[in-house]
Design a protein around this motif. Structure first.
Motif, mmCIF file in Angstrom:
data_model
loop_
_atom_site.group_PDB
_atom_site.id
_atom_site.type_symbol
_atom_site.label_atom_id
_atom_site.label_comp_id
_atom_site.label_asym_id
_atom_site.label_seq_id
_atom_site.Cartn_x
_atom_site.Cartn_y
_atom_site.Cartn_z
ATOM 1 N N SER A 148 19.640 -14.935 8.508
ATOM 2 C CA SER A 148 18.222 -14.501 8.905
ATOM 3 C C SER A 148 17.623 -14.573 7.156
ATOM 4 O O SER A 148 18.020 -14.127 6.307
ATOM 5 C CB SER A 148 18.220 -13.019 9.009
ATOM 6 N N GLY A 149 16.510 -15.222 7.262
ATOM 7 C CA GLY A 149 15.714 -15.592 6.231
ATOM 8 C C GLY A 149 16.699 -16.150 5.047
ATOM 9 O O GLY A 149 16.416 -15.971 3.903
ATOM 10 N N GLY A 150 17.439 -17.164 5.715
ATOM 11 C CA GLY A 150 18.532 -17.625 4.549
ATOM 12 C C GLY A 150 19.757 -16.616 4.040
ATOM 13 O O GLY A 150 20.438 -17.140 3.253
ATOM 14 N N PRO A 204 16.796 -15.326 18.244
ATOM 15 C CA PRO A 204 16.048 -16.353 17.606
ATOM 16 C C PRO A 204 14.667 -15.835 17.171
ATOM 17 O O PRO A 204 13.923 -15.032 17.904
ATOM 18 C CB PRO A 204 15.781 -17.514 18.795
ATOM 19 N N ASP A 205 14.040 -16.100 15.861
ATOM 20 C CA ASP A 205 12.880 -15.612 15.439
ATOM 21 C C ASP A 205 11.960 -16.601 14.584
ATOM 22 O O ASP A 205 12.866 -17.337 13.954
ATOM 23 C CB ASP A 205 13.310 -14.318 14.344
ATOM 24 N N PRO A 206 10.674 -16.952 15.087
ATOM 25 C CA PRO A 206 10.198 -17.935 14.421
ATOM 26 C C PRO A 206 9.865 -17.638 12.861
ATOM 27 O O PRO A 206 9.776 -18.617 12.312
ATOM 28 C CB PRO A 206 8.869 -17.893 15.094
ATOM 29 N N GLU A 207 10.152 -16.420 12.501
ATOM 30 C CA GLU A 207 9.688 -16.245 11.050
ATOM 31 C C GLU A 207 11.176 -16.329 10.402
ATOM 32 O O GLU A 207 11.058 -16.828 9.326
ATOM 33 C CB GLU A 207 8.852 -14.791 10.818
ATOM 34 N N TRP A 208 12.135 -15.676 10.747
ATOM 35 C CA TRP A 208 13.388 -15.415 9.980
ATOM 36 C C TRP A 208 14.552 -16.463 10.461
ATOM 37 O O TRP A 208 15.531 -16.603 9.694
ATOM 38 C CB TRP A 208 13.647 -13.999 10.363
ATOM 39 N N GLY A 209 14.207 -17.289 11.473
ATOM 40 C CA GLY A 209 15.261 -18.347 12.111
ATOM 41 C C GLY A 209 16.019 -17.396 12.939
ATOM 42 O O GLY A 209 16.069 -17.857 14.118
ATOM 43 N N GLU A 210 16.887 -16.469 12.532
ATOM 44 C CA GLU A 210 17.681 -15.549 13.463
ATOM 45 C C GLU A 210 17.210 -14.034 12.870
ATOM 46 O O GLU A 210 17.039 -13.796 11.798
ATOM 47 C CB GLU A 210 18.870 -15.695 13.250
#
Length: 439
Positions: A345-347, A374-380
């Protein structure tokens, strides 16, 4: 060198000792179980079963199941237990290649066939399927030697009482349940066998049936405590597997006089790999005798030794478990999660089990499962599904409270972006969370 056959040896040494307690405290002695196994062997042999054949068995957890297990072993065949809850197609798939399928108690009248007095250590004793928590279940062939070493390692880790009474509420199609039956036959001790886990019944048995050992997972331990279990008089160890034991639950067990021991294991390693000392469950303990545990560069747990199924190790000689962990200076293992479950999440890497443990510390949470979405901002995004205890209301006010609760214990990037509520979580029959079914 061949080994003494387990049931014939126990029946010769302790013919009148209880082998099984089933139903409403019905007792089957080793002599009686041996006779039942000889009758089952006669029926199987009459159907053409011989050494090396597979026998698929779909019977309820009762005396005929156990007798058939030893009959199959006594014929030099391979025991393939089938979960009765499987669909017809799933049962057929797992029984493929079997010389016989047993779905009803075997009846050979009075005919008996002697069981082999010796077992070949290299013979495949059982074909079990993994629990399928992160992928499709796969077959694992375990040898007589694997099981013998498992019994030795477990006894040295937990100690052994000749009057042991091991409560089994785990499914017998699972390595954890079947291992209790096989170990106890090797030891010549007693299994108290329940047909399924029922918290009230388990609590009563632990309080009144002289239970000295019990195998549970964190969820069933919590439910048994909720059922009122307190200071069971003869219990010397509650073996907790299937995943990490949250510290708050371990403390609750200790307050109730339950000496818990955390254990780490898997089907491919014939159940137990590491086990902590009873009453010291802060880690999963050290490797059992005959086994080795190491960590790969990425923290993956690697296992080698006498209980590992012959086909399981990779080319480097290690069983790559897919689990993540760390080892302390005393060689004790702490399991931190599954490689496949890690949320990025966010790397940042997030272990779902760590977030679940934090959620379970809250008084309103009965159960929790954490997964990625899945999240467009955080990736997951980190997402939690929570089961609320009676007396507490699910909804956004509680969700907000739970997020703050987690934030007080873990880094902000580990706090669930969303918390959903459910009546129950998807779990296997042995209590493992089916994380891949969470959405």
């Amino acid at each position: 060198m061949d080994l003494d056959a387990w049931l014939p040896r126990a029946a010769a040494l302790r013919p009148d000792h209880p082998a099984l307690v089933t139903g409403d405290r019905d007792v089957t002695t080793y002599a009686e179980l041996h006779a039942a196994a000889r009758r089952a062997a006669a029926a199987l042999a009459a159907s053409g079963v011989g050494p090396g054949d597979r026998v698929a068995v779909s019977l309820p957890p009762d005396v005929p199941f156990v007798a058939t297990l030893h009959a199959v072993l006594g014929l030099g065949a391979t025991f393939v237990p089938l979960d009765a809850r499987l669909s017809d197609a799933e049962r057929a798939q797992r029984a493929a290649g079997a010389a016989a399928t047993v779905a009803e108690p075997l009846d050979a009248g009075r005919a008996e066939r002697p069981l082999a007095a010796r077992l070949d250590p290299d013979a495949v004793a059982t074909l079990l399927h993994t629990s399928g928590t992160t992928a499709a279940p796969k077959p694992v062939a375990l040898t007589v030697s694997n099981w013998q070493w498992n019994a030795l390692g477990s006894a040295l880790a937990l100690g052994l009482d000749r009057d042991e009474r091991w409560l089994c509420t785990l499914p017998l199609s699972h390595v954890g349940g079947l291992s209790i039956l096989i170990r106890s036959a090797i030891y010549g001790t007693t299994v108290v066998l329940h047909e399924r886990f029922d918290a009230d019944r388990a609590a009563r048995a632990l309080a009144a049936d002289g239970i000295t050992l019990v195998s549970l997972v964190a969820t069933t331990l919590r439910r048994t405590l909720d059922a009122g279990l307190d200071r069971p008089p003869r219990l010397r160890c509650a073996l907790i597997g299937g995943g990490p034991l949250p510290p708050t639950l371990a403390a609750r067990a200790a307050d109730a006089g339950i000496p818990a021991a955390q254990t780490y294991g898997m089907t491919e390693a014939c159940s137990q790999v590491t086990t902590s000392l009873p009453g010291e469950p802060e880690t999963a303990g050290r490797a059992l005798v005959g086994q080795r545990v190491a960590l790969a560069d990425d923290g993956e747990i690697l296992v080698a030794g006498e209980t590992v199924a012959p086909g399981a190790p990779a080319a480097d000689g290690w069983l790559h478990t897919g689990d993540l962990g760390r080892l302390d200076a005393r060689g004790r293992l702490t399991v931190t999660g599954r490689k496949a479950d890690t949320i990025v999440s966010g790397g940042e890497n997030v272990a779902p089990q760590e977030v679940e443990a934090a959620l379970l510390e809250h008084r309103a949470v009965a159960d929790a499962g954490v997964h990625a979405r899945p999240d467009p901002e955080w990736g997951e995004a980190v997402v939690a599904t929570v089961v609320v205890r009676d007396g507490h209301a699910a909804g956004e006010p509680l969700a907000a409270e739970l997020r703050e609760h987690v934030a007080a214990r873990l880094a902000r990037f580990k706090v669930p972006k969303r918390i959903d509520f459910a009546a129950e979580l998807p779990r296997t029959a042995s209590g493992k969370l089916l994380r891949r079914q969470l959405r």
